[in-house]
Design a protein around this motif. Sequence first.
Motif, short mmCIF file in Angstrom:
data_model
loop_
_atom_site.label_atom_id
_atom_site.label_comp_id
_atom_site.label_asym_id
_atom_site.label_seq_id
_atom_site.Cartn_x
_atom_site.Cartn_y
_atom_site.Cartn_z
N ASP A 75 -6.08 5.09 -0.06
CA ASP A 75 -6.48 6.26 -0.69
C ASP A 75 -7.15 5.95 -2.21
N ARG A 108 1.28 28.50 -7.48
CA ARG A 108 2.22 27.90 -7.38
C ARG A 108 3.66 28.17 -7.64
N ASN A 154 4.03 11.75 0.72
CA ASN A 154 4.41 11.08 -0.65
C ASN A 154 6.05 11.32 -0.84
N ARG A 198 -2.15 7.00 -8.76
CA ARG A 198 -1.38 6.65 -7.47
C ARG A 198 0.14 6.76 -7.93
N LEU A 199 0.60 6.36 -8.95
CA LEU A 199 1.94 6.30 -9.03
C LEU A 199 2.27 7.98 -9.25
N ARG A 200 1.47 8.55 -9.91
CA ARG A 200 1.86 10.12 -10.20
C ARG A 200 1.79 10.97 -9.15
N ALA A 201 0.83 10.85 -8.35
CA ALA A 201 0.49 11.61 -7.20
C ALA A 201 1.01 11.22 -5.53
N GLY A 202 1.27 10.09 -5.95
CA GLY A 202 1.88 9.43 -4.44
C GLY A 202 0.91 9.18 -3.37
N PHE A 203 -0.27 8.55 -3.98
CA PHE A 203 -1.25 8.05 -2.92
C PHE A 203 -0.87 6.73 -2.36
N THR A 204 -1.61 6.45 -1.29
CA THR A 204 -1.32 5.28 -0.73
C THR A 204 -2.41 4.36 -1.20
N MET A 217 5.77 1.68 -4.72
CA MET A 217 5.74 0.90 -5.99
C MET A 217 7.21 1.18 -6.53
N ASN A 226 -7.83 16.30 -3.87
CA ASN A 226 -6.19 15.76 -4.43
C ASN A 226 -5.97 16.07 -5.96
N PHE A 255 -5.06 3.66 -10.62
CA PHE A 255 -3.68 3.37 -10.37
C PHE A 255 -2.67 4.10 -11.04
N HIS A 256 -2.80 4.64 -12.19
CA HIS A 256 -1.61 5.51 -12.53
C HIS A 256 -1.57 6.88 -11.90
N ASP A 287 0.78 -1.34 0.06
CA ASP A 287 -0.04 0.09 -0.18
C ASP A 287 0.76 1.45 -0.18
N THR A 323 -7.05 18.42 -8.13
CA THR A 323 -7.07 19.68 -8.40
C THR A 323 -5.72 20.35 -8.09
N ARG A 324 -4.88 19.68 -7.27
CA ARG A 324 -3.51 20.14 -7.11
C ARG A 324 -2.86 20.31 -8.30
N CYS A 325 -3.13 19.51 -9.19
CA CYS A 325 -2.38 19.60 -10.38
C CYS A 325 -3.02 19.79 -11.69
N LEU A 334 3.04 18.34 -14.12
CA LEU A 334 2.43 19.60 -14.78
C LEU A 334 2.83 19.65 -16.25
N ARG A 356 8.51 4.64 -5.12
CA ARG A 356 7.83 5.77 -4.90
C ARG A 356 6.43 5.40 -4.37
N GLY A 357 5.82 6.46 -3.62
CA GLY A 357 4.54 6.10 -3.23
C GLY A 357 3.86 7.00 -2.08
N GLY A 358 3.12 6.73 -1.35
CA GLY A 358 2.46 7.65 -0.28
C GLY A 358 2.68 6.90 1.23
#
Lengths: 295, 87
Positions: B74, A192, A86, B65-71, A30, B39, B62-63, A27, B41-43, A47, A78-80
């Motif tokens: 989440d 930002r 993160n 999750r990788l990009r934004a660093g979600f658990t 990755m 989450n 799942f894509h 969890d 709208t941050r990007c 971005l 990487r991950g959370g």
Amino acid sequence: MTVHEDGTSEGASVVLEYLTIDVIVNDYAMIVAGKFLSPIGQFRQNLHPSWINKLPSAPPGFGHGGAAPVSETGVQLRGGLTSSINYAVYVGNGPEMDIEVENEDGETEELEVHDVENEAFGNDLNNSKTLGGRIGWLPLPKIEIGASFMVGEADAEFEMESGGEHQEQMESADITVYGIDVVVPFRNFVFRGEYIKQELDSFEVGELKTLDTEWETFYLQGSYRFGGQPWELVLRYGDFDSPHMDDDQEQWAFGVNYLIQENAQVKIAYESNKNDDKTSLADRDQTIIQLAYGF
Amino acid sequence: MKIVLMTLLMSMFAVPTFADESQERQQQFVSGAKKWATNCTRCHNLRVATEFSDNQWRAITFHMRLRAGFTGQDTRDMLIFLQDSNN
């Protein structure tokens, strides 16, 4: 891919931006292996796609030859860790240096690092890996603050002349990159900013020695979406300093976006660019119109 | 006292019911809705649930999750919210 005015695309190249194999470990982690977008800072990894970037251009110093790394070949974890922390950490082949060699009378008179090519390389000339990463913290659900770093060696292969003969040379120099980034959405506004500095140490070849060099860039951007309307205003200030005056750029960019859909928009922007050398391309103002679509 | 002990014993060996699963899914739905709203709208601009099918949302979350660093949790919460809202 670029198409010229005469309709040809001679000299254009097609590039695979990234290609990775991603494995979910658990969890919180990755593994990403292959060619990936650099996780240094926010712009490049999150971005830069045209339907996400509020302006048609990248901020100064965030493209080829800039201060911010573009991509890397290697392995990334990487991950959370939680909903509010993160991370990304990677080992990669690292960047290469673009070396300018000045030869005279069969002897190399001067060596200069023109820029650091921070785009992913499939091979590693000196077999010395770079280490980099970023940690992001969300003190409040919508606000993110990030800190990034990269350490390692940049390498280069070039030809020198000595006694009238060509000599193949391979050299390395220590490189350090660090940066911070922040994003603060507030109602219909999104603010930002990002700062990145790249430091390259000198190296010696015989009696010749390059200089310590630095590339530094930052930008601040504010955007406003009219409530319930498909219109958006954007203002960005950016400043890029490099060891070569020709490449420096101070920029104000103003844009108006019409959102056909959330992932399709027409953007028109005006950039006021400043470089101390008035003949430099970096001093030219420009108006850009872009139709952006993303999946 | 006997009733309390009996209840405790029964709850220890109780198997999850449809009601439990439904309640858990409801909690994940609510949690996912909040995470989706805060989450994404941050990007980028918010993508509404009805834009994609259940399977497409699975690939997209799942894509992201990788990009934004979600658990993982989440990501699953947001997936449930998006899949349950796209009809």
